[in-house]
Design an enzyme around this catalytic site. Structure first.
Site, mmCIF file in Angstrom:
data_model
loop_
_atom_site.group_PDB
_atom_site.id
_atom_site.type_symbol
_atom_site.label_atom_id
_atom_site.label_comp_id
_atom_site.label_asym_id
_atom_site.label_seq_id
_atom_site.Cartn_x
_atom_site.Cartn_y
_atom_site.Cartn_z
ATOM 1 C CG HIS A 91 -2.216 -0.788 0.879
ATOM 2 N ND1 HIS A 91 -3.328 -0.459 1.158
ATOM 3 C CD2 HIS A 91 -2.169 -1.998 0.625
ATOM 4 C CE1 HIS A 91 -4.225 -1.403 0.855
ATOM 5 N NE2 HIS A 91 -3.338 -2.443 0.690
ATOM 6 C CE1 TYR A 96 -5.177 4.443 8.316
ATOM 7 C CE2 TYR A 96 -5.675 4.473 10.749
ATOM 8 C CZ TYR A 96 -5.029 3.973 9.525
ATOM 9 O OH TYR A 96 -4.310 2.872 9.668
ATOM 10 N N PRO A 115 -4.756 0.918 18.732
ATOM 11 C CG PRO A 115 -6.963 0.116 18.000
ATOM 12 C CD PRO A 115 -6.243 0.565 19.184
ATOM 13 C CE LYS A 166 4.371 3.310 13.616
ATOM 14 N NZ LYS A 166 3.792 2.754 12.139
ATOM 15 C CE1 TYR A 186 -1.436 4.249 9.059
ATOM 16 C CE2 TYR A 186 -0.025 2.991 7.627
ATOM 17 C CZ TYR A 186 -1.276 3.192 8.088
ATOM 18 O OH TYR A 186 -2.300 2.349 8.067
HETATM 19 C C1 PHB Z 1 -6.355 -3.527 10.487
HETATM 20 O O1 PHB Z 1 -6.492 -3.728 9.237
HETATM 21 O O2 PHB Z 1 -6.719 -4.468 11.306
HETATM 22 C C2 PHB Z 1 -5.728 -2.206 11.044
HETATM 23 C C3 PHB Z 1 -5.303 -1.261 9.753
HETATM 24 C C4 PHB Z 1 -4.887 -0.018 10.242
HETATM 25 C C5 PHB Z 1 -4.948 0.217 11.586
HETATM 26 C C6 PHB Z 1 -5.198 -0.662 12.425
HETATM 27 C C7 PHB Z 1 -5.773 -1.757 12.142
HETATM 28 O O3 PHB Z 1 -4.322 1.471 11.958
#
Ligand code: PHB
Length: 390
Positions: free
Chosen positions: A75, A203, A292, A296, A384
């Protein structure tokens, strides 16, 4: 009945930290034994986050049998959404790095298979009860098989990679002795059978609260929305869940499909006060947990053990203790950057239950200052995709 086995490094916990560590140690010719109280099936089927930093995927990909680069998907960006508009953060353009979507349980399947194939000692259904002689050069892990027999592992070094309820942490830092922060919200997570709703993760900060549109594979998607930590995951219908998710990504039409798993994930930031005592250390979730947002957790666990593997190689093959003496400080440097990043992403994107109009407008001002400036976007992209591992 008690059986005693000797090894160089006893590792408690067959999660990402423990398994990666054992592979790195084996590359330096160091023996280890891993025990885990869970079954192999449970470890390989527990759904966790799926974003790997560039440094994590590069490391996993060079271990035998890894499918990170073939099954995983690169990605090159994420979308931040607020005020009904999306803003792309272009990772390679800003940092020269990308991230990979490779679910943690798939990475664990690779690591377990490779370890067993190499004939290394990995025991499931074995619960660590205590660590003894922790202050000596020959600490011991006392453990119990599910059948009730006792196993003692005598080692030159003991590593607790045994998650947030770590038994090894008790010996080093006390069960609860750490710096922590709680949050007044949690994530309601679903897995559904559907095609991706967008090419990259979204997000979204909306007036109704946060949502994350993530992915798992071409036909399974993972999505989350911010909820009260006391929410009962079974209490909502599928239609209600889709209404909430759709409402929180205004301007995007989600591809809906049958929901086959739902859970509520509580948030906590935690760093144990002590990470090492003599020949005992804790790594990964045993040492720290992050909320989450920003994914990380597993990346930080891998970073801990990369540093630890170097330190143990120096200690156990060259009797050089310089790196192990500096290990906790070196690990803490990254741990607190990741703590800050996870807290920052969380606080920028979520709504607190008591948020005022001032708080809401300030948050939107913060989001605009991130997406409208190259420095702002680069700051997010650096965190990130992960800071260099050194
Ligand atoms: C997930 O796909 O579970 C996931 C992806 C990005 C995040 C947190 C969880 O920031």
């Amino acid at each position: 009945m008690t059986s005693t086995v000797p090894t160089q490094v006893a590792i408690v916990g067959a999660g990402p930290a423990g398994l990666v560590l054992s592979h790195l140690l084996a590359e330096s010719g160091i023996d280890s034994i891993i025990i885990d109280q869970r079954s192999r099936d449970e470890i390989e089927n527990t759904i966790r986050a799926g974003i790997l930093e560039q440094g994590t995927v590069d490391l996993l990909a060079r271990l035998p049998g890894s499918r990170a680069h073939t099954v995983g998907m690169r990605h090159d960006g994420i979308e931040l959404r607020f005020d009904e508009a999306g803003h792309r953060i272009d990772f390679p353009g800003l940092t020269g790095r990308s991230v990979w979507l490779y679910p943690q349980h798939e990475a664990l399947k690779d690591l377990i298979a490779a370890r067993l194939e190499a004939g290394q000692d990995l025991r499931f259904g074995v619960t660590a009860m205590a660590v003894e002689d922790g202050g000596t050069t020959r600490p011991r892990v006392v453990a119990e098989h599910s059948g009730g027999t006792t196993l003692e592992i005598e080692a030159d070094f003991v590593v607790g990679a045994d998650g947030s309820h770590s038994v090894v942490r008790r010996e080093i830092s006390g069960s609860h002795d750490g710096l922590f922060r709680e949050y007044p919200f949690a994530w309601f997570g679903i897995l559904c059978e559907a095609a991706p709703s967008a090419p990259e993760l979204i997000y979204s900060n909306s007036p109704h609260g946060f949502a994350l549109i993530s992915q798992r594979s071409p036909d399974v998607q993972r999505m989350y929305f911010q909820c009260d930590p006391e929410t009962d995951p079974t209490a909502m219908t599928e239609d209600q869940i889709w209404d909430i998710l759709q409402q929180r990504v205004p301007g995007v039409t989600l591809v809906e499909g049958p929901i086959f798993q739902r859970d509520v994930l509580r948030f906590r930031s935690f760093v144990a006060r002590e990470l090492r005592h003599g020949r005992l250390t804790i790594v990964g979730d045993a040492a720290h947990t992050v909320p989450p947002t920003g994914a990380k957790g597993m990346n930080l666990a891998v970073a801990d053990v990369i540093l630890l593997a170097r330190a143990l190689e120096a200690l156990l093959t060259r009797s050089d203790s310089t790196l192990i003496d500096g290990w906790a400080d070196a690990a803490r440097d990254r741990i607190w950057k990741a703590q800050h990043f996870s807290w920052w992403m969380t606080s920028m994107l979520h709504t607190t239950p008591d948020a005022s109009d001032f708080d809401r407008e300030r948050q939107l001002g913060e989001l605009r200052s991130v997406v409208e400036s190259e420095a702002g976007r680069a700051y997010l992209a650096e965190g990130y995709t992960g800071w260099p591992l050194g």
